[in-house]
Design an enzyme around this catalytic site. Sequence first.
Site, PDB file in Angstrom:
ATOM      1  CE  LYS A  16      91.197  10.155  25.496  1.00 26.55           C
ATOM      2  NZ  LYS A  16      90.466   9.595  26.659  1.00 26.55           N
ATOM      3  CB  SER A  43      92.580   6.336  27.338  1.00 22.79           C
ATOM      4  OG  SER A  43      91.415   7.125  27.474  1.00 22.79           O
ATOM      5  CB  SER A  80      90.326   7.900  30.363  1.00 23.81           C
ATOM      6  OG  SER A  80      90.610   6.574  30.047  1.00 23.81           O
TER       7      SER A  80
END
Length: 491
Positions: A77, A152, A176
């Site tokens: 990420k 997310s 997330s």
Amino acid sequence: MTLPTLTEIRDTIRSRTTGAREWMGYTLERIDALEPKLHALVSYDGDRAMEQARLADERIAAGQPVGPLAGVPLLIKDNLCTSFGRTTCASRILANFEAPYDAHVVERLHRAGAIIVGKTNLDEFAMGSSTENSAHGPTRNPWNLDHVPGGSSGGSAATVAAGVVAGSLGSDTGGSIRQPASFCGVVGLKPTYGRVSRYGLVAYGSSLDQIGPFARDVRDVALLLANIAGHDPRDSTCVKRPVPDYLAALDTPLAGMHIGVADEYFGEGLDPEVRAAIEAAIDVYRAAGARIVPVHLPHMKYAIACYYLIATAEASSNLARYDGVHYGHRTAKPRDYIDMYCASRQEGFGDEVKRRIMLGTYALSSGYYDAYYLKALKVRTLIRNDFEKAFKEADVIVGPASPVPAIRIGERINDPLAMYLMDIYTVSANLAGVPGVSVPCGFSSAGLPVGLQLMGPHFAEDRLLRIAHEYQLRTDWHTRVPPIALEMSGQ
Ligand code: GLN
């Protein structure tokens, strides 16, 4: 048709059946073919990755010792700092930010021999549940491109689901990792708070954030966790405590499973198809000889309110550092220094981030601090106590990861409260600090994946993963592949 697992890729590289270079070529081809549709990456460097693959092959051919992930392509990420490339957090304010160091987990993956091919898309600063709050634009769900991948960590989940890579890392502050895993039909684990060092993870809600892995099965998630967990003195909340052998735990016999089921996870707003899939999963455990025990989490009804006070309060403080001086974007022609701060932040942050900074600043302001922030901290303790009590009766608590399957792109973007409510089943694990994992457990009638969430006591990832693995031994949901992942290779 299935996609290769991380363990298979690792083993074929090690045995020189398929080289690291071949796997990297395969990964880069898949990026070329799928990325225009998915938009799941923020950046990647194919040349760098291929060069590292060449080195891995060389080392293996020369019989030199290599790490447990030697030559394996991974994605991470884009809120994890890397000394190579950029770390943007999907924000305009960090559009050109080059971190001066690697996050602890990046160092660990390198040490294990893994190759980080690139960085995945996310909601700006990890604030969101759909990856629509990205300055780079939204990521799409590989099962249906009109739907969100969750958030997310949407990019990390979508790339694993589409078989771009077999494993990735995300971060989970309020769901997330688990929620996008559920939306994309992959496995995603949020470890216990303190299990994995947050050093080099760009902070959102520091008392809630944890880094964790995505993969398509529990074994691969255990393999990744084993290679990122453990003490690091650079994160003072990272606990000095031995790391169990997660992979060995998967193969130990399971005696007397107690599966906790809480009514609070089956309340209003739960989609009937999701409910049916979760109930069927509980039946799988029942058939496996598990005892199903009712547990109660009476304070869960306050979890969303409590989470959105604490997370925004911490965010407003953490994001104060983006001031146009210390980091990132600075406005071009400020009138004076106050204008420099204001305009830099005004131009650099997106709407959701600004909303949270305002909410958090309000909750922390003198006069409101006791009524909101302090109150939320007290409720947090009650939620944690609920879990402690429940885990006296049950090894794990199972329920949905999300009340609904993946929503359409644009469906909730103008209704922040509706978006926040999607986190109802995930935020309490972060408030309590306990680990949680989402595993694929079915599909809606529209063909969108449903995720089963399992939560365990602090630092009991070994047993949590063992019980999740038991489910995968008895079902094959995790072997389903979205059509888009097969089309591209003409399979
Ligand atoms: N959706 C939650 C939020 O927006 C959780 C995000 C996360 O876990 N990073 O805060």
